[in-house]
Write a protein that holds these residues in place. Sequence first.
Motif, PDB file in Angstrom:
ATOM      1  N   LYS A   6      29.609  38.242  23.606  1.00 29.97           N
ATOM      2  CA  LYS A   6      30.479  39.072  23.405  1.00 29.97           C
ATOM      3  C   LYS A   6      30.837  39.589  24.765  1.00 29.97           C
ATOM      4  CE  LYS A   6      29.307  40.820  18.581  1.00 29.97           C
ATOM      5  NZ  LYS A   6      29.136  42.048  18.087  1.00 29.97           N
ATOM      6  N   PRO A   7      32.050  40.300  24.845  1.00 30.09           N
ATOM      7  CA  PRO A   7      32.151  40.740  26.287  1.00 30.09           C
ATOM      8  C   PRO A   7      31.592  42.236  26.619  1.00 30.09           C
ATOM      9  CG  PRO A   7      34.021  41.359  24.670  1.00 30.09           C
ATOM     10  CD  PRO A   7      33.214  40.342  23.975  1.00 30.09           C
ATOM     11  N   CYS A   8      31.687  42.614  27.715  1.00 29.45           N
ATOM     12  CA  CYS A   8      31.001  43.813  28.288  1.00 29.45           C
ATOM     13  C   CYS A   8      31.352  44.924  27.302  1.00 29.45           C
ATOM     14  CB  CYS A   8      31.347  44.283  29.371  1.00 29.45           C
ATOM     15  SG  CYS A   8      30.681  45.758  30.009  1.00 29.45           S
ATOM     16  N   GLY A  12      34.982  45.289  28.686  1.00 26.36           N
ATOM     17  CA  GLY A  12      35.636  44.398  27.974  1.00 26.36           C
ATOM     18  C   GLY A  12      35.567  43.023  28.870  1.00 26.36           C
ATOM     19  N   ALA A  13      35.144  43.058  30.048  1.00 24.75           N
ATOM     20  CA  ALA A  13      35.032  41.857  30.788  1.00 24.75           C
ATOM     21  C   ALA A  13      34.278  40.692  30.137  1.00 24.75           C
ATOM     22  CB  ALA A  13      34.482  42.243  32.113  1.00 24.75           C
ATOM     23  N   GLU A  14      34.306  39.639  30.656  1.00 28.69           N
ATOM     24  CA  GLU A  14      33.456  38.454  30.318  1.00 28.69           C
ATOM     25  C   GLU A  14      32.167  38.423  30.890  1.00 28.69           C
ATOM     26  OE1 GLU A  14      33.644  33.573  31.178  1.00 28.69           O
ATOM     27  OE2 GLU A  14      35.146  34.704  31.789  1.00 28.69           O
ATOM     28  N   ALA A  15      31.104  38.266  29.904  1.00 29.38           N
ATOM     29  CA  ALA A  15      29.772  37.990  30.472  1.00 29.38           C
ATOM     30  C   ALA A  15      29.407  36.739  31.068  1.00 29.38           C
ATOM     31  CB  ALA A  15      28.929  38.436  29.194  1.00 29.38           C
ATOM     32  N   HIS A  16      28.606  37.003  31.962  1.00 32.12           N
ATOM     33  CA  HIS A  16      27.909  35.699  32.551  1.00 32.12           C
ATOM     34  C   HIS A  16      26.342  35.615  32.332  1.00 32.12           C
ATOM     35  CE1 HIS A  16      31.704  34.712  34.575  1.00 32.12           C
ATOM     36  NE2 HIS A  16      31.498  35.989  34.862  1.00 32.12           N
ATOM     37  N   CYS A  28      27.576  41.586  33.065  1.00 34.74           N
ATOM     38  CA  CYS A  28      29.226  41.850  33.045  1.00 34.74           C
ATOM     39  C   CYS A  28      29.619  41.134  34.163  1.00 34.74           C
ATOM     40  CB  CYS A  28      29.355  43.247  33.146  1.00 34.74           C
ATOM     41  SG  CYS A  28      31.148  43.662  33.212  1.00 34.74           S
ATOM     42  N   SER A  29      30.524  40.348  34.106  1.00 29.79           N
ATOM     43  CA  SER A  29      31.223  40.151  35.557  1.00 29.79           C
ATOM     44  C   SER A  29      31.894  40.664  36.041  1.00 29.79           C
ATOM     45  CB  SER A  29      32.345  38.650  34.887  1.00 29.79           C
ATOM     46  OG  SER A  29      33.457  39.580  34.347  1.00 29.79           O
ATOM     47  N   ASN A  53      24.507  40.844  22.529  1.00 31.04           N
ATOM     48  CA  ASN A  53      25.556  40.853  21.427  1.00 31.04           C
ATOM     49  C   ASN A  53      25.249  42.318  20.781  1.00 31.04           C
ATOM     50  OD1 ASN A  53      27.235  38.856  22.491  1.00 31.04           O
ATOM     51  ND2 ASN A  53      26.241  37.669  21.223  1.00 31.04           N
ATOM     52  N   ASP A  61      32.957  46.844  17.746  1.00 29.81           N
ATOM     53  CA  ASP A  61      32.609  45.540  17.518  1.00 29.81           C
ATOM     54  C   ASP A  61      31.427  45.225  16.498  1.00 29.81           C
ATOM     55  OD1 ASP A  61      34.104  44.821  19.564  1.00 29.81           O
ATOM     56  OD2 ASP A  61      32.590  45.093  21.113  1.00 29.81           O
TER      57      ASP A  61
END
Length: 65
Positions: A6-8, A12-16, A28-29, A53, A61
């Motif tokens: 899921k995003p942060c 809401g940023a992409e996760a790595h 968090c990216s 998640n 979410d």
Amino acid sequence: MSNKLKPCPFCGAEAHMWSWNYGTAIQCSKFNSNTHVIQVIADTSAEAIERWNARAEGSEDDNDR
């Protein structure tokens, strides 16, 4: 359990995710943006994904679990 991250939950940023000899980390990216630091470290990828998640009950979410 889904392997999709899921995003942060804060921005809401992409996760790595990455793994090394001692476990798996997800963050968090936007980790270097100095706005927030959120990171999960676990022994296995599956455990890290489950922790990342996780959302509080009743959160926006929560229905995606």
